[in-house]
Design an enzyme around this catalytic site. Structure first.
Site, PDB file in Angstrom:
ATOM      1  N   HIS A 250       0.847  -1.196   0.000  1.00  0.00           N
ATOM      2  CA  HIS A 250       0.000   0.000   0.000  1.00  0.00           C
ATOM      3  C   HIS A 250       0.881   1.244   0.000  1.00  0.00           C
ATOM      4  CE1 HIS A 250      -3.531  -2.417   0.841  1.00  0.00           C
ATOM      5  NE2 HIS A 250      -2.980  -2.906   1.923  1.00  0.00           N
TER       6      HIS A 250
ATOM      7  N   ARG B  92      -3.380   3.375   0.328  1.00  0.00           N
ATOM      8  CA  ARG B  92      -3.370   2.998   1.741  1.00  0.00           C
ATOM      9  C   ARG B  92      -4.742   2.462   2.144  1.00  0.00           C
ATOM     10  NH1 ARG B  92      -0.957   6.989   6.320  1.00  0.00           N
ATOM     11  NH2 ARG B  92      -0.855   5.422   7.970  1.00  0.00           N
ATOM     12  N   ALA B  93      -4.769   1.234   2.657  1.00  0.00           N
ATOM     13  CA  ALA B  93      -6.066   0.596   2.937  1.00  0.00           C
ATOM     14  C   ALA B  93      -6.792   1.282   4.086  1.00  0.00           C
ATOM     15  CB  ALA B  93      -5.862  -0.886   3.244  1.00  0.00           C
ATOM     16  N   SER B  94      -6.062   1.624   5.135  1.00  0.00           N
ATOM     17  CA  SER B  94      -6.738   2.200   6.305  1.00  0.00           C
ATOM     18  C   SER B  94      -7.323   3.572   5.993  1.00  0.00           C
ATOM     19  CB  SER B  94      -5.774   2.297   7.481  1.00  0.00           C
ATOM     20  OG  SER B  94      -4.713   3.178   7.186  1.00  0.00           O
TER      21      SER B  94
ATOM     22  N   HIS C 294     -10.379  -6.493   1.409  1.00  0.00           N
ATOM     23  CA  HIS C 294      -9.589  -5.659   2.332  1.00  0.00           C
ATOM     24  C   HIS C 294     -10.465  -4.593   2.954  1.00  0.00           C
ATOM     25  CE1 HIS C 294      -6.163  -3.985   4.254  1.00  0.00           C
ATOM     26  NE2 HIS C 294      -5.280  -4.622   3.511  1.00  0.00           N
TER      27      HIS C 294
ATOM     28  N   TYR D  61      -8.934  -6.081  10.392  1.00  0.00           N
ATOM     29  CA  TYR D  61      -8.379  -6.686   9.171  1.00  0.00           C
ATOM     30  C   TYR D  61      -8.462  -8.210   9.233  1.00  0.00           C
ATOM     31  CZ  TYR D  61      -6.067  -2.319   7.539  1.00  0.00           C
ATOM     32  OH  TYR D  61      -5.786  -1.051   7.084  1.00  0.00           O
TER      33      TYR D  61
ATOM     34  N   HIS E 193      -3.352 -11.045   4.690  1.00  0.00           N
ATOM     35  CA  HIS E 193      -2.933 -11.374   6.061  1.00  0.00           C
ATOM     36  C   HIS E 193      -3.017 -12.874   6.279  1.00  0.00           C
ATOM     37  CE1 HIS E 193      -5.294  -7.535   5.838  1.00  0.00           C
ATOM     38  NE2 HIS E 193      -4.054  -7.093   5.967  1.00  0.00           N
TER      39      HIS E 193
ATOM     40  N   GLU F 210       2.708  -6.729   2.682  1.00  0.00           N
ATOM     41  CA  GLU F 210       1.967  -5.616   3.293  1.00  0.00           C
ATOM     42  C   GLU F 210       2.935  -4.478   3.626  1.00  0.00           C
ATOM     43  OE1 GLU F 210       0.028  -7.074   6.761  1.00  0.00           O
ATOM     44  OE2 GLU F 210      -1.411  -5.458   6.934  1.00  0.00           O
TER      45      GLU F 210
END
Lengths: 338, 338
Positions: free
Chosen positions: A8, A71-73, A178, A194, A223, A284
């Site tokens: 990411h 960025r996933a978050s 995700h 997650y 993950h 990741e």
């Protein structure tokens, strides 16, 4: 060649967050015009954000290309509404496209979708199509819980999601399942939300006939598959009790796990129980865990070291995990990296 | 002696469900008087429900005593209101007490709490106290999500829960963190909700100072700790990034995992990464997975076989897992079984 299927852009230049902060601030004025606005970032700023982070780590760790997404978050689909999410997703995806154009040997793009709670998934199709056909992206990140920890959407096997799946199959791109940040105080994002989402998605796939309807639909569960490999016996037993197919048959062409598991015993378990054709190398990086493990002296998320250390796998098996499986799951990668 | 710390009365006589069905039906008439009613079950029916199930399996598998609680999926704290939950919990707990009285060498009781969404946890204190002081129970099951998959309660480290914790410490009884059935279509109960809750609770404990406030508070996280051992490196790294204590220090006297992991590779991982003092033998028998594993010819949930098969542990270590640790975590067990 070593393909990292899970990276990411967590180090994006500050102007991106400045844009986002302004976008969120503007939500307090719902009557104002909804301008998409600009994200002012120079190529040099992009280079600088990567040279001492992802690119440096690629060189140090000996990986070649990262399947790279916003960025996933920060996707935070629960913030604002559909328009908020669309503008934000377009900017984030455009930035990934610029990264890939600057470093075509190091990065290939995967897009964030403009999901929003309650909004039908087909509304994400135009952005998916733009990213794949115009920007050369090879997949998408699909958030099974756009509400950010309240889990208000139908399960991934519900027909609610089917129009998007039809487009994914048509474009021949997979989705990584995700979630994003959590606005539920029960769920720490990277430590609970997650991992829970990974486990949840797998069990949804186990209990339904989604892949009979879409034999060519492909998901990567990141993950390391959440809790699933650790509980492989439980899932084999549940499949059996529920008169579902054996897990190997169930996932064969459709469900894949990455190797974002940050210690050797976990990776050993993963390759021991999950079919090797269903495992894709991923780190990741730079992501959830940034420290150095005092037990090994290496970064926790340097997952290549764990796979290198496996004595139970031969070179051909490791090549599958490092490259071959990714090429099957992301067929469009060939156009990008040869 | 082999103590199984995780068994539920999943085979209770039908009259229990008949009662529950009537209780739920009565919810449609909220103006009617709220009678607790009777559960009409004879001792012979109880014997019959156990002889060919838990007792038979104890004999076959060579385990001695089961820490026994009401069926977890049937707690369903989200159904009805506080009164519904109190009546139902009292009946379920009374039935466990009768089981323990009929088979004092085979079962010791753990209670269900009369939790209800939004109701402060201290309202469960009278039933906990009744079960421990009057019925001889040695612990409780604590549901971190009485809403059944909507996760509307504060995290377990919130002061919301403290009055109940004070009573647990006073009575010197631990809680198993155990959700119930899910009324959120995203979460399969035994395949996702249970495991997610385990992972979620651990991460809550990791991020807060609960055990500074309650040094003697003890939790068992079931199902092998959810995803945690598989991601032990991730959690070590997260603790490090968050400047929290090392995991071994964090959990030492307060957090314990059972062995409800239904294949040998999972159990091997568990004992490889988690301190042996923090692992309690458990099988969840008769529970989530009822079949026979074609790969071994044995029941998936016959977890004693996996521990017996471990070559990396000596007899003293196995005795800790089978008995010694349980005696520390449930000190009141000594009064029940010597």
């Amino acid at each position: 060649m070593i393909i990292d299927c899970h990276g990411h852009y967590t180090t994006a230049p500050k102007a991106l967050q400045v844009y986002r902060d302004a976008q969120i601030a503007a939500l307090k004025h719902p009557q104002a015009p909804r301008a998409k606005g600009l994200v002012a970032i120079t190529d040099d700023e992009i280079r600088e954000s990567l040279e001492n982070a992802q690119l440096k780590l690629q060189r140090e760790r000996g990986t070649d290309v990262t399947v790279f997404s916003p960025r996933a978050s920060a996707m935070a689909h629960h913030v604002g509404d559909e328009t908020t999410s669309l503008h934000w997703s377009q900017h984030c995806n455009d930035l990934i496209a610029r990264v890939c154009a600057l470093y075509p040997k190091n990065f290939v793009g995967v897009c964030q979708l403009p999901q929003s709670p309650g909004v039908p998934p087909e509304r994400s199709i135009p952005e998916l199509e733009r990213c794949v056909t115009e920007l050369g992206f090879i997949g998408c990140n699909l958030n099974p819980d756009p509400s950010g920890g309240h889990w208000t959407s139908p399960p991934l096997v519900d027909r609610w999601w089917y129009p998007l799946y039809e487009k994914m199959v048509e474009l021949d791109v997979p989705a990584m399942v995700h979630v994003s940040s959590s606005c539920n105080a029960n769920f720490h994002a990277t430590g609970a939300h997650y991992i829970n989402a990974d486990t949840t998605a797998f069990m949804q796939f186990l209990t339904a006939d989604l892949f009979k309807d879409f034999p060519k639909l492909r998901f990567i569960i990141p993950h390391g598959g959440g809790a699933v490999p650790y509980h492989w016996g439980r899932y084999r037993g549940l499949a059996q009790d529920l008169k579902r197919p054996a897990l190997g048959d169930l996932i064969r062409n459709n469900v894949f796990f990455d190797t974002c598991v940050y210690h050797l015993p976990g990776i050993e378990l993963l390759v021991n129980v999950v079919p090797l054709d269903n495992i894709l190398f991923g780190s990741e990086m730079v992501g959830a865990v940034r420290g150095i493990d005092p037990e090994t002296g290496a970064y926790y998320d340097d997952t290549k070291r764990y796979i290198d250390a496996l004595t139970t796998l031969g070179d051909a098996d490791k090549r599958k995990i490092f490259e071959g499986n990714a090429r099957k799951v992301y067929p469009r990668i060939a156009k990008a990296i040869g």
